[in-house]
Design a protein around this motif. Structure first.
Motif, mmCIF file in Angstrom:
data_model
loop_
_atom_site.group_PDB
_atom_site.id
_atom_site.type_symbol
_atom_site.label_atom_id
_atom_site.label_comp_id
_atom_site.label_asym_id
_atom_site.label_seq_id
_atom_site.Cartn_x
_atom_site.Cartn_y
_atom_site.Cartn_z
ATOM 1 N N GLU A 75 18.688 45.519 53.408
ATOM 2 C CA GLU A 75 18.176 44.000 53.149
ATOM 3 C C GLU A 75 17.387 43.069 54.042
ATOM 4 O O GLU A 75 16.975 42.537 53.541
ATOM 5 N N HIS A 76 17.260 43.682 55.297
ATOM 6 C CA HIS A 76 16.365 42.882 56.365
ATOM 7 C C HIS A 76 15.172 42.808 55.897
ATOM 8 O O HIS A 76 14.706 43.833 55.016
ATOM 9 N N GLY A 77 14.171 41.994 56.425
ATOM 10 C CA GLY A 77 12.757 41.863 56.169
ATOM 11 C C GLY A 77 12.432 41.251 54.907
ATOM 12 O O GLY A 77 13.219 40.517 54.476
ATOM 13 N N SER A 78 11.298 41.699 54.630
ATOM 14 C CA SER A 78 10.803 40.885 53.392
ATOM 15 C C SER A 78 11.356 41.381 52.094
ATOM 16 O O SER A 78 12.001 42.365 52.179
ATOM 17 N N PRO A 79 11.439 40.494 50.969
ATOM 18 C CA PRO A 79 11.913 41.144 49.738
ATOM 19 C C PRO A 79 11.587 42.475 49.432
ATOM 20 O O PRO A 79 10.492 42.789 49.235
ATOM 21 N N GLY A 80 12.710 43.260 49.160
ATOM 22 C CA GLY A 80 12.387 44.643 48.634
ATOM 23 C C GLY A 80 11.999 45.705 49.874
ATOM 24 O O GLY A 80 11.718 46.648 49.574
ATOM 25 N N HIS A 81 12.092 45.238 50.991
ATOM 26 C CA HIS A 81 11.784 45.989 52.129
ATOM 27 C C HIS A 81 12.778 47.268 52.101
ATOM 28 O O HIS A 81 12.318 48.509 52.894
ATOM 29 N N GLY A 82 13.714 47.276 51.556
ATOM 30 C CA GLY A 82 14.743 48.354 51.491
ATOM 31 C C GLY A 82 13.830 49.522 51.016
ATOM 32 O O GLY A 82 14.212 50.622 51.176
ATOM 33 N N ALA A 83 13.011 49.272 49.887
ATOM 34 C CA ALA A 83 12.231 50.588 49.265
ATOM 35 C C ALA A 83 11.443 51.164 50.477
ATOM 36 O O ALA A 83 11.120 52.510 50.401
ATOM 37 N N ASP A 84 10.848 50.314 51.540
ATOM 38 C CA ASP A 84 10.220 50.873 52.792
ATOM 39 C C ASP A 84 10.970 52.213 53.317
ATOM 40 O O ASP A 84 10.535 53.035 53.932
#
Length: 133
Positions: A75-84
């Motif tokens: 969950e860290h970073g911008s919204p939805g960064h987990g997709a990266d």
């Protein structure tokens, strides 16, 4: 083994064509294998056709497969960064290309590209390595 690192800025593009750099790296060499590797947890390398819409189609497809929302445990970073962080499971962080007489043996329409959907870190390193065969 010979090796070189490319620095690539993906702030304006999600797909960065590396083909010219790969060809230039292989040109003074003979026969062997060229490995293209991105040492990042949120990017990958692919061989695709570019310039005819396939590069945009790839980005669109990946964004549909990996929506930017709150479903990810990472969950860290911008919204939805987990997709990266899931991307390298779909688009490998490396490809290996056979080389003959200093020429990567790519097909007529094949290009080597960096795939980077990560909006948090647009500065990428790509390692080119050559092993003689």
């Amino acid at each position: 083994m010979d090796s070189k690192v490319l620095e690539v800025d993906t702030s304006r593009r999600r797909i960065a064509d590396l083909t010219d750099e790969v060809q230039a790296f292989c040109a003074p060499r003979g026969a062997g294998l060229c490995n293209v590797f991105v040492p990042h947890a949120t990017a990958g390398v692919a061989i695709i056709e570019t310039g005819a819409g396939s590069d945009h189609d790839l980005v669109d497809t990946l964004e549909r497969l990996l929506p930017r929302d709150g479903r990810y445990r990472h969950e860290h970073g911008s919204p939805g960064h987990g997709a990266d962080h899931v991307l390298p499971g779909i688009v490998s962080p490396s490809v290996t290309i056979p080389v003959l007489d200093g020429r990567p043996l790519l097909g007529t329409w094949q290009s080597v590209v960096l795939v980077d959907l990560n909006r948090d870190n647009p500065q990428r390193s790509v390692r080119l390595s050559f092993v003689e065969g």
